[in-house]
Design an enzyme around this catalytic site. Structure first.
Site, PDB file in Angstrom:
ATOM      1  N   TYR A 137      -8.192 -10.751  11.295  1.00  0.00           N
ATOM      2  CA  TYR A 137      -8.343 -12.167  11.623  1.00  0.00           C
ATOM      3  C   TYR A 137      -8.675 -12.311  13.105  1.00  0.00           C
ATOM      4  CZ  TYR A 137      -5.884 -12.858   7.176  1.00  0.00           C
ATOM      5  OH  TYR A 137      -5.516 -12.841   5.851  1.00  0.00           O
ATOM      6  N   LEU A 188       3.001  -4.712   8.341  1.00  0.00           N
ATOM      7  CA  LEU A 188       1.941  -5.077   9.277  1.00  0.00           C
ATOM      8  C   LEU A 188       1.495  -6.487   8.963  1.00  0.00           C
ATOM      9  CD1 LEU A 188      -0.309  -1.866   9.369  1.00  0.00           C
ATOM     10  CD2 LEU A 188       1.314  -2.626  11.113  1.00  0.00           C
ATOM     11  N   GLU A 230       1.207  -5.147   3.858  1.00  0.00           N
ATOM     12  CA  GLU A 230       0.584  -6.188   4.685  1.00  0.00           C
ATOM     13  C   GLU A 230       1.142  -7.546   4.286  1.00  0.00           C
ATOM     14  OE1 GLU A 230      -3.791  -8.191   5.615  1.00  0.00           O
ATOM     15  OE2 GLU A 230      -3.474  -6.946   3.831  1.00  0.00           O
ATOM     16  N   ILE A 231       1.678  -8.273   5.244  1.00  0.00           N
ATOM     17  CA  ILE A 231       2.128  -9.649   5.017  1.00  0.00           C
ATOM     18  C   ILE A 231       0.952 -10.576   5.297  1.00  0.00           C
ATOM     19  CG2 ILE A 231       3.679 -11.465   5.816  1.00  0.00           C
ATOM     20  CD1 ILE A 231       5.751  -9.340   6.379  1.00  0.00           C
ATOM     21  N   VAL A 232       0.578 -11.363   4.283  1.00  0.00           N
ATOM     22  CA  VAL A 232      -0.620 -12.197   4.378  1.00  0.00           C
ATOM     23  C   VAL A 232      -0.268 -13.623   4.777  1.00  0.00           C
ATOM     24  CG1 VAL A 232      -2.700 -12.938   3.169  1.00  0.00           C
ATOM     25  CG2 VAL A 232      -1.634 -10.769   2.557  1.00  0.00           C
ATOM     26  N   PHE A 250       2.787   1.398   3.990  1.00  0.00           N
ATOM     27  CA  PHE A 250       3.060   0.107   4.630  1.00  0.00           C
ATOM     28  C   PHE A 250       2.720  -1.030   3.678  1.00  0.00           C
ATOM     29  CE2 PHE A 250      -1.474   0.492   5.426  1.00  0.00           C
ATOM     30  CZ  PHE A 250      -1.943  -0.809   5.346  1.00  0.00           C
ATOM     31  N   GLY A 286      17.309 -21.730   8.428  1.00  0.00           N
ATOM     32  CA  GLY A 286      17.516 -20.300   8.266  1.00  0.00           C
ATOM     33  C   GLY A 286      16.813 -19.701   7.070  1.00  0.00           C
ATOM     34  N   TYR A 287      15.998 -20.503   6.358  1.00  0.00           N
ATOM     35  CA  TYR A 287      15.322 -19.993   5.166  1.00  0.00           C
ATOM     36  C   TYR A 287      14.308 -18.906   5.511  1.00  0.00           C
ATOM     37  CZ  TYR A 287      17.274 -23.962   2.565  1.00  0.00           C
ATOM     38  OH  TYR A 287      18.122 -24.851   1.957  1.00  0.00           O
ATOM     39  N   ILE A 344       3.871 -15.918  16.294  1.00  0.00           N
ATOM     40  CA  ILE A 344       4.343 -14.740  17.029  1.00  0.00           C
ATOM     41  C   ILE A 344       5.840 -14.831  17.309  1.00  0.00           C
ATOM     42  CG2 ILE A 344       4.223 -13.565  19.255  1.00  0.00           C
ATOM     43  CD1 ILE A 344       1.233 -13.983  19.244  1.00  0.00           C
ATOM     44  N   VAL A 364      14.129 -25.010   9.799  1.00  0.00           N
ATOM     45  CA  VAL A 364      15.278 -24.990  10.710  1.00  0.00           C
ATOM     46  C   VAL A 364      16.594 -24.931   9.920  1.00  0.00           C
ATOM     47  CG1 VAL A 364      16.148 -25.903  12.897  1.00  0.00           C
ATOM     48  CG2 VAL A 364      13.883 -26.572  12.110  1.00  0.00           C
ATOM     49  N   TYR A 396       1.192 -19.461  16.883  1.00  0.00           N
ATOM     50  CA  TYR A 396       2.357 -20.228  16.451  1.00  0.00           C
ATOM     51  C   TYR A 396       3.376 -19.364  15.696  1.00  0.00           C
ATOM     52  CZ  TYR A 396      -0.920 -24.007  17.449  1.00  0.00           C
ATOM     53  OH  TYR A 396      -1.837 -24.840  18.064  1.00  0.00           O
ATOM     54  N   CYS A 440       3.086 -16.520   5.265  1.00  0.00           N
ATOM     55  CA  CYS A 440       4.529 -16.714   5.366  1.00  0.00           C
ATOM     56  C   CYS A 440       4.765 -18.161   5.791  1.00  0.00           C
ATOM     57  CB  CYS A 440       5.145 -15.751   6.376  1.00  0.00           C
ATOM     58  SG  CYS A 440       6.915 -15.991   6.629  1.00  0.00           S
ATOM     59  N   ALA A 441       5.450 -18.937   4.957  1.00  0.00           N
ATOM     60  CA  ALA A 441       5.634 -20.353   5.290  1.00  0.00           C
ATOM     61  C   ALA A 441       6.815 -20.924   4.516  1.00  0.00           C
ATOM     62  CB  ALA A 441       4.374 -21.145   4.967  1.00  0.00           C
ATOM     63  N   PHE A 491       0.862  -1.178   0.000  1.00  0.00           N
ATOM     64  CA  PHE A 491       0.000   0.000   0.000  1.00  0.00           C
ATOM     65  C   PHE A 491       0.905   1.236   0.000  1.00  0.00           C
ATOM     66  CE2 PHE A 491      -2.554  -3.340   1.952  1.00  0.00           C
ATOM     67  CZ  PHE A 491      -3.774  -3.202   1.297  1.00  0.00           C
ATOM     68  N   ILE A 511      -6.243  -3.471   5.737  1.00  0.00           N
ATOM     69  CA  ILE A 511      -5.718  -4.815   5.941  1.00  0.00           C
ATOM     70  C   ILE A 511      -6.829  -5.748   6.402  1.00  0.00           C
ATOM     71  CG2 ILE A 511      -3.454  -3.893   6.528  1.00  0.00           C
ATOM     72  CD1 ILE A 511      -4.014  -4.526   9.432  1.00  0.00           C
TER      73      ILE A 511
END
Length: 742
Positions: free
Chosen positions: A553, A519, A483-485, A481, A497-498, A527, A495, A525, A487-488, A476, A550
């Site tokens: 949730y 944001l 918005e991160i929707v 800012f 470092g990726y 945080i 484990v 899980y 992340c995986a 935006f 944004i």
């Protein structure tokens, strides 16, 4: 060597007979030969010469110099009498100029661009004049090379030193190879004509570009096929101005060419060109177009120290082996040093002498820093210390894999305006699968809709051609800012470092696009992960900026992250590791200095009954150390003391200029002169956050306020006088509090 003259159309032909019996020939216009010779006729000017009979083997045979000329009554020998006593070397030189004249004559007639044709014709007349006068061609210009300093080559050398000097020697050598590749591309790059550039960039400096284009033709381009003209490398006589005018187009074409020819590249070059070269160009592009980049400063240190490898281009062009003039090569500049002095206009240079810069309490001499840094060669070999070791090494394995080409990072997204790219669509499907597997609470339809939404982009992590992770986000720009929707990273690749390296790449991508806030809503899980990446519940973006933009949730926590544009996030852990090693070595040196053994006391043998304890050698230093230890053990007392002193300073009549950070509008060029700004408001915030764990930290920040003021402002200014008076008051309060000796 023999020279035999024969007819060749409207000209004469020199047959140059070699010792081996072979023959070379060159057609020379009759005008060139006769103008300086014994024959003063002008038969060569005839517009209707006798018809040239068809050429046969008999007519191509050797011609007697006593035969009459077809355009006048003189013998052929009269046209070349002035060449009888010319040496073989000089004859070869003149024949070379004649060849170049023929080349240019052809160029003039074939060239359609008016600007280019004019330059060709000027050079044609210059070379023709050189033949008539039997002299050496000299370009007449108001300026002679180089036209701008530092040169492109020097700027790229500075860029390599500025951005990559912390890398291990092997990786630094790879960067140098990329730099050489880039410089060679510029040296043989064909500039677009001024008319073409006017059509593409109508608002550009047309006159400036035309001047550089003319210089480039005369000194770089035409000498590639005219050996009689001295040739210079483009990267050595031109600077940032020319590079700015060609970089964008050149970068696009180079990357497109690399993609088209990737299958033809040898395996050892494929990763270098397809993975590292694009990132190298992107980083260089920022420095080329930045108004404050240090690599174009004349203050960048000149001269490479021992062990540094100079970057310069090689003479690889076939026409560059036989030049009359070679510009002197520049060596790699060894470091970067900002130089500042008194207050000055923003447009003026920033002269500075190191020994005139006032010392600030707490500063470590640069000589000592450089000496310590010289002992640290390879950051990868630096041992881990306990301080922040987990944070600094988290992404190290991933970063090394990226450099070896094992993993790649690409920002991709769907588009409704362009034909879908098959590879990008496959990656988007792979990302949808990764997010669906790793985020089971999210509906698959919802994930698919956002991943393929053209308004969303995804930073994808590719390993062995398949997607193993990514971060889906929406920018935006108007609100400041992103918005991160989602992340995986796929479970079997975690484990390693990726995740950290992914986020660091995303941060650098947003810094480049001038968006400095993230944001995201994180579940219980996630945080922990986001906290490690610098996110917190303290949101810096005003609520009015993001409410309604944004997605909300239930059961998730809103977290934010503010980016620092000065931090190279993908190399952050390497820099931290190197800084830690520097501090460690400085501490070791300091400990070696203070571990001093004093001799025993002999005064008591002489009848002295008692002495003051402070007079015992080493006791005074011990008491100072104990005082510092007390500060660390009783931080509340130190906080209270420093707070009182700061309040006195802020209430002083001369403290008004230093209450808040200096505004750019009020002091133009201030932040170009002052590297480390400081003010009383910032000190209050630091004190509140318990930053000042020792008196020295507090005193160093306060002293920096006074030093910065005197460095920027002239002595006769009111600000300069306020700084002097407030400094005296500050040290009076420090002594009253017992933090330093009276």
């Amino acid at each position: 060597m023999q020279y035999i003259i024969r007819r060749e159309g409207r000209g004469l032909c020199f047959d140059r007979v070699t010792a081996a019996g072979g023959a070379e020939f060159v057609v020379v216009s009759r005008r060139m030969l006769s103008a300086a010779g014994a024959c003063k006729c002008n038969g060569w000017k005839s517009q209707n010469p006798p018809p040239t009979p068809p050429r046969t083997d008999q007519q191509s045979s050797t011609v007697n110099l006593q035969e009459p000329c077809r355009s006048c009554s003189h013998t052929l020998g009269d046209h070349v009498t002035h060449l009888e006593n010319v040496s073989e070397e000089e004859m070869n030189r003149l024949l070379g100029i004649v060849l170049d004249v023929e080349y240019l004559y052809t160029c003039v007639h074939k060239e359609e661009d008016a600007d280019t044709k004019q330059v060709y014709f000027s050079l044609f007349k210059l070379l023709r004049k050189s033949i008539l006068q039997m002299g050496k061609p000299t370009l007449e210009a108001q300026e002679s090379p180089p036209f701008e300093k530092p040169s492109i080559e020097q700027g790229v050398n500075n860029f390599v030193q500025y951005k990559f000097s912390h890398l291990p020697s092997k990786e630094r050598q790879t960067i140098m190879e990329l730099a050489k590749m880039f410089l060679n591309q510029i040296n043989y790059w064909q500039l677009e004509t001024p008319s073409q550039r006017r059509q593409r960039v109508p608002n550009d400096d047309a006159a400036g570009y035309k001047a550089n284009y003319t210089r480039w033709l005369c000194y770089c381009n035409v000498p590639q096929f005219c050996d009689s003209l001295p040739r210079y490398e483009t990267t050595q006589i031109f600077g940032r101005t020319l590079l700015r005018s060609v970089f964008t187009v050149m970068r696009k074409q180079l990357l497109e060419q690399a993609r088209q020819e990737k299958d033809k590249l040898p395996p050892e070059k494929r990763t270098l060109i397809l993975t590292h070269f694009p990132k190298f160009l992107s980083m260089l592009e920022e420095e080329v177009y930045s108004h404050s980049s240090p690599i174009w400063s004349h203050d960048f240190l000149a001269g490479a120290p021992a062990g540094q490898i100079p970057i310069h281009t090689g003479n690889t062009h076939p026409h560059s082996l036989n030049r009359n003039t070679h510009p002197q090569r520049h060596t790699l500049q060894a470091g970067f040093r900002q130089k500042f002095g008194e207050k000055r206009k923003p447009s003026e240079p920033l002269p500075y002498e190191e020994n005139k810069r006032p010392r600030v309490v707490g500063d470590i001499p640069m000589e000592l820093i450089n000496e310590v840094m010289a002992t640290i060669t390879d950051p990868a070999a630096i041992p881990e210390t306990s301080l922040l070791s987990a944070h600094s090494a988290r992404d190290e394995a991933a970063r090394l894999e990226e450099r070896r080409g094992v993993i790649e990072f690409h920002v991709i997204g769907n588009s409704l305006n362009q034909k879908p790219n098959k590879r990008i669509l496959m990656w988007l499907v792979g990302l949808q699968n990764v997010f669906s597997h790793q985020l089971p609470r999210m509906p698959k339809e919802y994930i698919t809709r956002l991943v393929f939404d053209p308004k969303h982009k995804t930073l994808s992590l590719i390993k062995d051609g398949r997607v193993i992770g990514g971060i889906c986000f929406r920018m935006f720009p108007s609100q400041g800012f992103t918005e991160i929707v989602f992340c995986a990273v796929t479970s079997n690749e975690q484990v390693k470092g990726y995740g950290t390296h992914l986020m660091n790449h995303l941060k650098e991508y947003h810094i480049k696009h001038e968006i400095l806030n993230f944001l995201t809503y994180a579940d219980e899980y996630a945080i922990g992960y986001f906290k490690k990446q610098g996110f917190s519940k303290d949101i810096k973006v005003p609520k009015a900026k993001y409410v309604g933009y944004i997605k909300d949730y239930e059961g998730a926590t809103l977290m934010g992250c503010e980016l620092n544009p000065s931090i190279p996030y993908t190399e952050f852990s390497v820099i931290i590791k190197k800084q830690k090693e520097i501090i460690k070595k400085l501490i070791e040196r300091k400990q070696a200095q203070i571990r001093k053994v004093y001799p025993g006391l002999s005064c008591f043998k002489e009848g002295v009954r008692q002495i003051p304890i402070e007079s015992i050698p080493g006791i005074r230093r011990l008491l100072t150390v104990l005082t510092l230890q007390k500060e660390m053990k009783d931080p509340d007392q130190l906080y209270s003391t420093l707070k009182t002193i700061l309040q006195h300073v802020k209430s002083h009549p001369n403290g008004w200029p230093f209450m808040e950070p200096v505004k750019k509008t009020e002091a133009p060029g201030y932040y170009q002169v002052i590297r480390f700004p400081m003010d009383l408001k910032t000190m209050s915030e630091r004190l509140k956050s318990r930053y000042y764990t020792t008196r020295k930290l507090f005193m160093a920040d306060m002293q920096r306020i006074f030093t910065n003021c005197r460095e920027y402002n002239p002595p006769e200014s009111e600000y300069y006088k306020c700084a002097n008076l407030l400094e005296k008051f500050f040290y009076t309060k420090i002594k009253e509090a017992g933090l330093i000796e009276k």
